[in-house]
Scaffold this motif. Structure first.
Motif, PDB file in Angstrom:
ATOM      1  N   ARG A  52       0.825  -1.207   0.000  1.00 15.61           N
ATOM      2  CA  ARG A  52       0.000   0.000   0.000  1.00 15.61           C
ATOM      3  C   ARG A  52       0.862   1.260   0.000  1.00 15.61           C
ATOM      4  O   ARG A  52       0.509   2.268  -0.603  1.00 15.61           O
ATOM      5  CB  ARG A  52      -0.919   0.010   1.206  1.00 15.61           C
ATOM      6  CG  ARG A  52      -1.803   1.219   1.166  1.00 15.61           C
ATOM      7  CD  ARG A  52      -3.048   1.042   1.959  1.00 15.61           C
ATOM      8  NE  ARG A  52      -3.799   2.298   1.936  1.00 15.61           N
ATOM      9  CZ  ARG A  52      -4.880   2.540   2.632  1.00 15.61           C
ATOM     10  NH1 ARG A  52      -5.346   1.594   3.420  1.00 15.61           N
ATOM     11  NH2 ARG A  52      -5.487   3.694   2.568  1.00 15.61           N
ATOM     12  N   ALA A  53       1.997   1.196   0.664  1.00 13.69           N
ATOM     13  CA  ALA A  53       2.872   2.375   0.679  1.00 13.69           C
ATOM     14  C   ALA A  53       3.409   2.666  -0.715  1.00 13.69           C
ATOM     15  O   ALA A  53       3.551   3.815  -1.120  1.00 13.69           O
ATOM     16  CB  ALA A  53       4.024   2.147   1.656  1.00 13.69           C
ATOM     17  N   LYS A  54       3.693   1.595  -1.453  1.00 12.26           N
ATOM     18  CA  LYS A  54       4.303   1.800  -2.757  1.00 12.26           C
ATOM     19  C   LYS A  54       3.286   2.030  -3.865  1.00 12.26           C
ATOM     20  O   LYS A  54       3.594   2.660  -4.866  1.00 12.26           O
ATOM     21  CB  LYS A  54       5.153   0.562  -3.112  1.00 12.26           C
ATOM     22  CG  LYS A  54       6.400   0.438  -2.273  1.00 12.26           C
ATOM     23  CD  LYS A  54       7.345   1.561  -2.585  1.00 12.26           C
ATOM     24  CE  LYS A  54       8.357   1.742  -1.471  1.00 12.26           C
ATOM     25  NZ  LYS A  54       9.140   2.947  -1.612  1.00 12.26           N
ATOM     26  N   HIS A  55       2.098   1.472  -3.712  1.00  6.08           N
ATOM     27  CA  HIS A  55       1.115   1.576  -4.798  1.00  6.08           C
ATOM     28  C   HIS A  55      -0.247   1.957  -4.252  1.00  6.08           C
ATOM     29  O   HIS A  55      -1.200   1.176  -4.361  1.00  6.08           O
ATOM     30  CB  HIS A  55       1.014   0.256  -5.552  1.00  6.08           C
ATOM     31  CG  HIS A  55       2.275  -0.096  -6.275  1.00  6.08           C
ATOM     32  ND1 HIS A  55       2.553   0.364  -7.533  1.00  6.08           N
ATOM     33  CD2 HIS A  55       3.339  -0.824  -5.890  1.00  6.08           C
ATOM     34  CE1 HIS A  55       3.743  -0.088  -7.898  1.00  6.08           C
ATOM     35  NE2 HIS A  55       4.237  -0.803  -6.925  1.00  6.08           N
ATOM     36  N   PRO A  56      -0.370   3.135  -3.692  1.00 10.19           N
ATOM     37  CA  PRO A  56      -1.669   3.519  -3.146  1.00 10.19           C
ATOM     38  C   PRO A  56      -2.764   3.588  -4.211  1.00 10.19           C
ATOM     39  O   PRO A  56      -3.934   3.394  -3.894  1.00 10.19           O
ATOM     40  CB  PRO A  56      -1.411   4.898  -2.528  1.00 10.19           C
ATOM     41  CG  PRO A  56      -0.166   5.381  -3.157  1.00 10.19           C
ATOM     42  CD  PRO A  56       0.630   4.183  -3.482  1.00 10.19           C
ATOM     43  N   GLU A  57      -2.355   3.838  -5.472  1.00  5.49           N
ATOM     44  CA  GLU A  57      -3.380   3.962  -6.506  1.00  5.49           C
ATOM     45  C   GLU A  57      -4.110   2.644  -6.726  1.00  5.49           C
ATOM     46  O   GLU A  57      -5.309   2.634  -7.026  1.00  5.49           O
ATOM     47  CB  GLU A  57      -2.759   4.467  -7.824  1.00  5.49           C
ATOM     48  CG  GLU A  57      -2.034   3.418  -8.646  1.00  5.49           C
ATOM     49  CD  GLU A  57      -0.647   3.087  -8.112  1.00  5.49           C
ATOM     50  OE1 GLU A  57      -0.231   3.705  -7.116  1.00  5.49           O
ATOM     51  OE2 GLU A  57       0.013   2.217  -8.698  1.00  5.49           O
TER      52      GLU A  57
END
Lengths: 126, 314
Positions: free
Chosen positions: B62-67
């Protein structure tokens, strides 16, 4: 008012002590009160998602979830009235999970995408 | 002097004569109870760390790919998740109350409460089953089973850009050619919070021409009707982030492992229930009820964290 609060907290702290000597029994009113609080917090956390606070949202959700988890642990799981060792063990577990996640996140934030190309559009030129 | 080949057991192995259920290696009931409870807490620590590993995977991704998370949360029904939360919290209440009933020797109440706990477990699994089957139907599965084709045909607004030119989202999804079958089937989870997210609760009559050709009657139970993502600009496939299937991988492994724990807990409670009907538990011996209750509370706590992290993404 303060006296009333003090009386309630003392009542919770000594709840169930009038029963058998060996074992501490939770009174029904305390169980139901904890359940009602958990319901309120659940409602609160769902309602909080309709308020847009940007990056703060997830921390609010996690904070409410932590409060709920501690209510379950302290009262439903009896930690408040148990030997302190059990509570210490539980807190250690939480601590180590947090340590685990924190260290891993620190590591991933040190990625160097200019060396090995990655894909993370939401993070700009990271 | 052996009796039919069986060696004679020394007296101490049979525990304390006159004190049922007190192991020979303990001095008092209290010591036995304390020791058992400590052992259970150590086991629960391992359970917490087990799920902690999965939460770690969630955090990193989630930190790296919130989108991906923001997009994929459209597919999860908040109402079902909230109902599941309430069901599990109630079952925690009945489990804790059952411990109290065992301590006080209230046998009938104990049996009733344990039964209610198991019923709540079934309720939780039933709702989970509904959620899973909806996802299966729409191809929202993990890894390479994720059906990007279904998204492609379900989210076209028909209005502005269609995004067939830039098929950048075509990743090894194993998408089959049966999009003809999956196209009518793209009712997505409804986000019934219109004020927040900006789209209206599904009104199938009005969007029939827009999104899909599902008749209103086939939309399924309320809460699972199609979401109008078009108003938020997510109508075309170009807005589908890459690697959405990874969110669903995380979703399924976390909720799946949790559901397995719920099943295991229900089996344990069932065993305790059978023993309780035989009058095994009372103020002197209620340890199994206590320990099973502890396990059930940990399962509940895991869900308390899973719910906001998976369902309440903004």
């Amino acid at each position: 008012m303060l006296e009333k609060v003090r009386r309630i907290t003392t009542k919770i702290k000594h709840a169930g002590e009038e029963h058998q000597g060996m074992v501490h029994v939770l009174p029904v009113w305390l169980l139901v009160a904890v359940f009602v609080s958990l319901m309120l917090f659940t409602w609160a956390t769902v309602a909080a998602t309709s308020v847009d606070l940007g990056r703060l949202n997830i921390w609010i959700a996690l904070a409410i979830a932590t409060v709920k988890a501690f209510l379950v642990a302290l009262y439903f799981m009896h930690l408040r009235y148990d030997r302190p060792l059990h509570g210490v063990i539980f807190l250690f577990a939480i601590f180590f999970v947090m340590l685990f996640v924190a260290l891993v996140l620190m590591d991933t934030s040190a990625y160097r995408p200019e060396l090995i190309e990655g894909y993370a559009p939401a993070l700009g030129s990271q | 002097m052996s009796h039919g080949g069986k060696p004679e057991r020394p007296a101490t192995a049979q525990g304390h004569p006159g004190k049922p259920r007190l192991g020979h290696h303990y001095d008092t009931y209290e010591q036995q109870f304390d020791s058992n409870k400590l052992g259970m807490w150590l086991f629960l620590v391992t359970e917490i760390l087990l799920f902690g590993g999965l939460f770690c995977a969630y955090s990193v991704y989630r930190a790296k790919h919130p989108e991906v998370f923001i997009y994929a949360h459209y597919f999860l029904d908040v109402n079902l998740g909230a109902i599941n939360t309430v069901v599990l919290l109630f079952s925690s209440l009945t489990a804790a109350w059952a411990v109290r009933a065992a301590q006080l020797g209230q046998r009938r109440l104990l049996v009733a409460l344990l039964t209610i706990t198991i019923v709540c477990g079934f309720g939780f699994l039933g709702i989970k089953g509904v959620e899973y089957s909806e996802k299966w139907k729409h191809g929202l599965l993990w890894g390479k089973n994720f059906d990007y084709e279904a998204l492609r045909h379900g989210e076209h607004t028909g209005a502005d850009d269609h995004g067939e030119a830039g098929e950048t989202e075509d990743h090894g999804t194993g998408s089959t050619a049966d999009h003809a079958a999956s196209a009518p089937d793209v009712a997505l989870a409804d986000e019934t919070d219109p004020s927040a997210t900006g789209y209206v609760a599904a009104d199938t009559a009005s969007n029939a021409g827009e999104m899909s050709n599902i008749p209103a009657s086939a939309m399924g139970p309320p809460g699972l009707a199609a979401a109008q993502m078009v108003t938020e600009g997510h109508g075309s496939l170009e807005d589908v982030p890459r690697n959405v299937h990874l969110f669903f991988g995380i979703y399924f492994i976390m909720t799946g492992l949790h559901a397995l724990h719920v099943i295991a807990g229900m089996i344990a409670i069932l065993v305790i229930l059978v023993l309780a009907t035989k009058g095994r538990f009372g103020s002197a011996y209620f340890t199994p009820v206590d320990l099973t209750g502890l396990y059930w509370h940990v399962v509940d706590m895991v869900w308390i964290f899973l719910f906001p992290l998976l369902y309440l993404i903004h």
